[in-house]
Design a protein around this motif. Structure first.
Motif, PDB file in Angstrom:
ATOM      1  N   PRO A 242       0.820  -1.209   0.000  1.00 35.05           N
ATOM      2  CA  PRO A 242       0.000   0.000   0.000  1.00 35.05           C
ATOM      3  C   PRO A 242       0.860   1.268   0.000  1.00 35.05           C
ATOM      4  O   PRO A 242       1.985   1.252   0.493  1.00 35.05           O
ATOM      5  CB  PRO A 242      -0.794  -0.105   1.303  1.00 35.05           C
ATOM      6  CG  PRO A 242      -0.755  -1.534   1.670  1.00 35.05           C
ATOM      7  CD  PRO A 242       0.506  -2.095   1.103  1.00 35.05           C
ATOM      8  N   GLY A 243       0.315   2.325  -0.541  1.00 39.43           N
ATOM      9  CA  GLY A 243       1.056   3.578  -0.691  1.00 39.43           C
ATOM     10  C   GLY A 243       1.241   4.305   0.624  1.00 39.43           C
ATOM     11  O   GLY A 243       0.369   5.041   1.061  1.00 39.43           O
ATOM     12  N   GLN A 244       2.381   4.097   1.231  1.00 36.85           N
ATOM     13  CA  GLN A 244       2.688   4.818   2.458  1.00 36.85           C
ATOM     14  C   GLN A 244       3.374   6.132   2.116  1.00 36.85           C
ATOM     15  O   GLN A 244       4.047   6.245   1.101  1.00 36.85           O
ATOM     16  CB  GLN A 244       3.592   4.002   3.363  1.00 36.85           C
ATOM     17  CG  GLN A 244       2.909   2.838   4.005  1.00 36.85           C
ATOM     18  CD  GLN A 244       3.799   2.173   5.034  1.00 36.85           C
ATOM     19  OE1 GLN A 244       5.021   2.304   5.004  1.00 36.85           O
ATOM     20  NE2 GLN A 244       3.199   1.455   5.948  1.00 36.85           N
ATOM     21  N   MET A 245       3.199   7.108   2.982  1.00 35.71           N
ATOM     22  CA  MET A 245       3.807   8.409   2.793  1.00 35.71           C
ATOM     23  C   MET A 245       4.503   8.808   4.090  1.00 35.71           C
ATOM     24  O   MET A 245       3.960   8.622   5.177  1.00 35.71           O
ATOM     25  CB  MET A 245       2.725   9.443   2.460  1.00 35.71           C
ATOM     26  CG  MET A 245       3.260  10.806   2.163  1.00 35.71           C
ATOM     27  SD  MET A 245       1.963  12.035   1.878  1.00 35.71           S
ATOM     28  CE  MET A 245       0.863  11.215   0.776  1.00 35.71           C
ATOM     29  N   GLN A 246       5.721   9.313   3.964  1.00 40.91           N
ATOM     30  CA  GLN A 246       6.461   9.796   5.122  1.00 40.91           C
ATOM     31  C   GLN A 246       6.394  11.316   5.108  1.00 40.91           C
ATOM     32  O   GLN A 246       6.771  11.945   4.126  1.00 40.91           O
ATOM     33  CB  GLN A 246       7.905   9.326   5.062  1.00 40.91           C
ATOM     34  CG  GLN A 246       8.741   9.814   6.227  1.00 40.91           C
ATOM     35  CD  GLN A 246      10.129   9.228   6.186  1.00 40.91           C
ATOM     36  OE1 GLN A 246      10.295   8.043   5.979  1.00 40.91           O
ATOM     37  NE2 GLN A 246      11.129  10.056   6.375  1.00 40.91           N
ATOM     38  N   ILE A 247       5.924  11.916   6.197  1.00 40.81           N
ATOM     39  CA  ILE A 247       5.817  13.369   6.311  1.00 40.81           C
ATOM     40  C   ILE A 247       6.877  13.842   7.291  1.00 40.81           C
ATOM     41  O   ILE A 247       6.883  13.430   8.446  1.00 40.81           O
ATOM     42  CB  ILE A 247       4.412  13.778   6.766  1.00 40.81           C
ATOM     43  CG1 ILE A 247       3.394  13.301   5.728  1.00 40.81           C
ATOM     44  CG2 ILE A 247       4.327  15.273   6.980  1.00 40.81           C
ATOM     45  CD1 ILE A 247       1.973  13.535   6.074  1.00 40.81           C
ATOM     46  N   SER A 248       7.785  14.700   6.795  1.00 45.16           N
ATOM     47  CA  SER A 248       8.873  15.240   7.622  1.00 45.16           C
ATOM     48  C   SER A 248       8.581  16.685   7.959  1.00 45.16           C
ATOM     49  O   SER A 248       8.284  17.491   7.079  1.00 45.16           O
ATOM     50  CB  SER A 248      10.201  15.147   6.873  1.00 45.16           C
ATOM     51  OG  SER A 248      10.512  13.802   6.610  1.00 45.16           O
TER      52      SER A 248
ATOM     53  N   SER B 119       8.922  14.159  -2.722  1.00 42.75           N
ATOM     54  CA  SER B 119      10.110  13.545  -3.315  1.00 42.75           C
ATOM     55  C   SER B 119      10.256  12.119  -2.811  1.00 42.75           C
ATOM     56  O   SER B 119       9.442  11.627  -2.044  1.00 42.75           O
ATOM     57  CB  SER B 119      11.363  14.348  -2.963  1.00 42.75           C
ATOM     58  OG  SER B 119      11.643  14.203  -1.583  1.00 42.75           O
ATOM     59  N   HIS B 120      11.323  11.499  -3.240  1.00 47.69           N
ATOM     60  CA  HIS B 120      11.703  10.186  -2.716  1.00 47.69           C
ATOM     61  C   HIS B 120      13.213  10.199  -2.540  1.00 47.69           C
ATOM     62  O   HIS B 120      13.958  10.002  -3.482  1.00 47.69           O
ATOM     63  CB  HIS B 120      11.284   9.057  -3.649  1.00 47.69           C
ATOM     64  CG  HIS B 120      11.560   7.718  -3.064  1.00 47.69           C
ATOM     65  ND1 HIS B 120      10.763   7.176  -2.080  1.00 47.69           N
ATOM     66  CD2 HIS B 120      12.549   6.834  -3.268  1.00 47.69           C
ATOM     67  CE1 HIS B 120      11.258   6.008  -1.728  1.00 47.69           C
ATOM     68  NE2 HIS B 120      12.341   5.770  -2.428  1.00 47.69           N
ATOM     69  N   SER B 121      13.665  10.466  -1.330  1.00 44.27           N
ATOM     70  CA  SER B 121      15.094  10.529  -1.047  1.00 44.27           C
ATOM     71  C   SER B 121      15.564   9.201  -0.469  1.00 44.27           C
ATOM     72  O   SER B 121      14.774   8.316  -0.167  1.00 44.27           O
ATOM     73  CB  SER B 121      15.384  11.663  -0.060  1.00 44.27           C
ATOM     74  OG  SER B 121      14.757  11.387   1.171  1.00 44.27           O
ATOM     75  N   LYS B 122      16.863   9.072  -0.302  1.00 45.77           N
ATOM     76  CA  LYS B 122      17.434   7.830   0.235  1.00 45.77           C
ATOM     77  C   LYS B 122      17.033   7.603   1.686  1.00 45.77           C
ATOM     78  O   LYS B 122      16.917   6.483   2.134  1.00 45.77           O
ATOM     79  CB  LYS B 122      18.957   7.872   0.111  1.00 45.77           C
ATOM     80  CG  LYS B 122      19.426   7.794  -1.313  1.00 45.77           C
ATOM     81  CD  LYS B 122      20.919   7.817  -1.400  1.00 45.77           C
ATOM     82  CE  LYS B 122      21.353   7.762  -2.852  1.00 45.77           C
ATOM     83  NZ  LYS B 122      22.795   7.793  -3.018  1.00 45.77           N
ATOM     84  N   SER B 123      16.793   8.686   2.435  1.00 42.86           N
ATOM     85  CA  SER B 123      16.412   8.537   3.837  1.00 42.86           C
ATOM     86  C   SER B 123      14.929   8.224   4.001  1.00 42.86           C
ATOM     87  O   SER B 123      14.486   7.907   5.091  1.00 42.86           O
ATOM     88  CB  SER B 123      16.759   9.813   4.600  1.00 42.86           C
ATOM     89  OG  SER B 123      16.027  10.904   4.072  1.00 42.86           O
ATOM     90  N   CYS B 124      14.174   8.297   2.937  1.00 41.66           N
ATOM     91  CA  CYS B 124      12.736   8.028   2.979  1.00 41.66           C
ATOM     92  C   CYS B 124      12.497   6.525   3.015  1.00 41.66           C
ATOM     93  O   CYS B 124      13.031   5.782   2.199  1.00 41.66           O
ATOM     94  CB  CYS B 124      12.064   8.652   1.759  1.00 41.66           C
ATOM     95  SG  CYS B 124      10.296   8.401   1.744  1.00 41.66           S
ATOM     96  N   LYS B 125      11.679   6.085   3.945  1.00 43.64           N
ATOM     97  CA  LYS B 125      11.381   4.666   4.081  1.00 43.64           C
ATOM     98  C   LYS B 125       9.986   4.327   3.563  1.00 43.64           C
ATOM     99  O   LYS B 125       9.453   3.279   3.858  1.00 43.64           O
ATOM    100  CB  LYS B 125      11.528   4.260   5.537  1.00 43.64           C
ATOM    101  CG  LYS B 125      12.961   4.371   6.020  1.00 43.64           C
ATOM    102  CD  LYS B 125      13.061   4.085   7.491  1.00 43.64           C
ATOM    103  CE  LYS B 125      14.461   4.138   8.015  1.00 43.64           C
ATOM    104  NZ  LYS B 125      15.232   5.297   7.688  1.00 43.64           N
ATOM    105  N   ALA B 126       9.401   5.229   2.792  1.00 42.17           N
ATOM    106  CA  ALA B 126       8.068   5.009   2.225  1.00 42.17           C
ATOM    107  C   ALA B 126       8.120   5.235   0.724  1.00 42.17           C
ATOM    108  O   ALA B 126       9.152   5.600   0.173  1.00 42.17           O
ATOM    109  CB  ALA B 126       7.083   5.979   2.878  1.00 42.17           C
TER     110      ALA B 126
END
Length: 104
Positions: free
Chosen positions: A31-37, A88-95
């Motif tokens: 499922p499409g998870q999103m990480q919010i920083s 975005s999708h960075s290397k530190s993103c886990k989603a």
């Protein structure tokens, strides 16, 4: 003429093969998870369905499947301002997707 058709079919198979593999891969993705920083100096509220999460400054939170239900981000106080929202999708993103929120 027969040789031309054989090569044309082989060429089309090679061109269309990645498309069929991509469509098969999307069916098996989680499922499409999103990480919010939160890169602000104030807490943010993240609403999804009936839940509310608080994201403190310089922390992040992962949401559930954003394809199934909307994700809303608001400031914790009326004086706080969200200046930029970056997807975005960075290397530190886990989603699958990352949202970076900056402001003050």
């Amino acid at each position: 003429m027969m040789q031309l058709t054989k090569w044309t079919l082989m060429y089309m198979a090679l061109v269309l093969a990645p498309l069929s593999m991509a469509s098969a891969a999307t069916e098996n993705t989680p499922p499409g998870q999103m990480q919010i920083s939160n890169k602000t100096s104030f807490p943010l509220y993240v609403f999804q369905n009936a839940s509310r999460k608080v994201v403190m400054p310089n922390e992040h939170v992962q949401t559930a499947d954003y394809k199934a239900s909307a994700v809303t981000v608001t400031t914790s106080t009326p004086e706080a301002v969200i200046r930029f929202v970056t997807l975005s999708h960075s290397k530190s993103c886990k989603a699958q997707a990352c949202v970076l929120i900056t402001g003050n």
